[in-house]
Design a protein around this motif. Structure first.
Motif, short mmCIF file in Angstrom:
data_model
loop_
_atom_site.label_atom_id
_atom_site.label_comp_id
_atom_site.label_asym_id
_atom_site.label_seq_id
_atom_site.Cartn_x
_atom_site.Cartn_y
_atom_site.Cartn_z
N ARG A 66 0.81 -1.22 0.00
CA ARG A 66 0.00 0.00 0.00
C ARG A 66 0.84 1.27 0.00
N PHE A 67 1.98 1.23 0.68
CA PHE A 67 2.84 2.41 0.80
C PHE A 67 4.09 2.22 -0.04
N THR A 68 4.61 3.32 -0.55
CA THR A 68 5.83 3.30 -1.33
C THR A 68 6.73 4.44 -0.90
N ILE A 69 7.96 4.12 -0.51
CA ILE A 69 8.94 5.14 -0.16
C ILE A 69 9.87 5.34 -1.35
N SER A 70 10.28 6.58 -1.55
CA SER A 70 11.23 6.89 -2.60
C SER A 70 12.05 8.10 -2.18
#
Length: 115
Positions: A66-70
């Motif tokens: 559900r979450f994406t870090i970049s």
């Protein structure tokens, strides 16, 4: 002077999305491991996403998928894209930079997910 400033929080309906940003200054951003944490009232602070200086990423099961870090090293900014939000995601979200001698924290941004 190290500063981390979070933005992008707000009120969203369950199932909605938010994109958080953390702008860093006073550090050589590209060499710092970064993370997003959250803390709900009466609850422990917990890791929601981490990204190393080499780009390796880890998520807990609670947000995986559900979450994406970049991160954008040229902009000294780390992002957290949050999709399919649930009321359980309601918390203050904090940005952290891992330093050599200490960790650096932002002031947090409130995320509230209504049902």
């Amino acid at each position: 002077q190290v500063q981390l400033v979070e933005s992008g929080g707000g009120l969203v309906q369950a199932g909605g999305s938010l994109r958080l940003s953390c702008a860093a200054s006073g550090i050589i951003f590209s060499v710092n491991d970064m993370g997003w944490y959250r803390q709900a009232p009466g609850k422990q602070r917990e890791l929601v996403a981490a990204i190393t200086r080499a780009g390796r990423i880890n998520y807990p099961d609670s947000v995986k998928g559900r979450f994406t870090i970049s991160r954008d090293n040229a902009k000294n900014t780390v992002y957290l894209q949050m999709n399919s939000l649930k009321p359980e995601d309601t918390a203050v979200y904090y940005c952290k930079a891992k330093g050599v001698l200490s960790d650096y924290w932002g002031q947090g941004t409130q995320v509230t997910v209504s049902s």
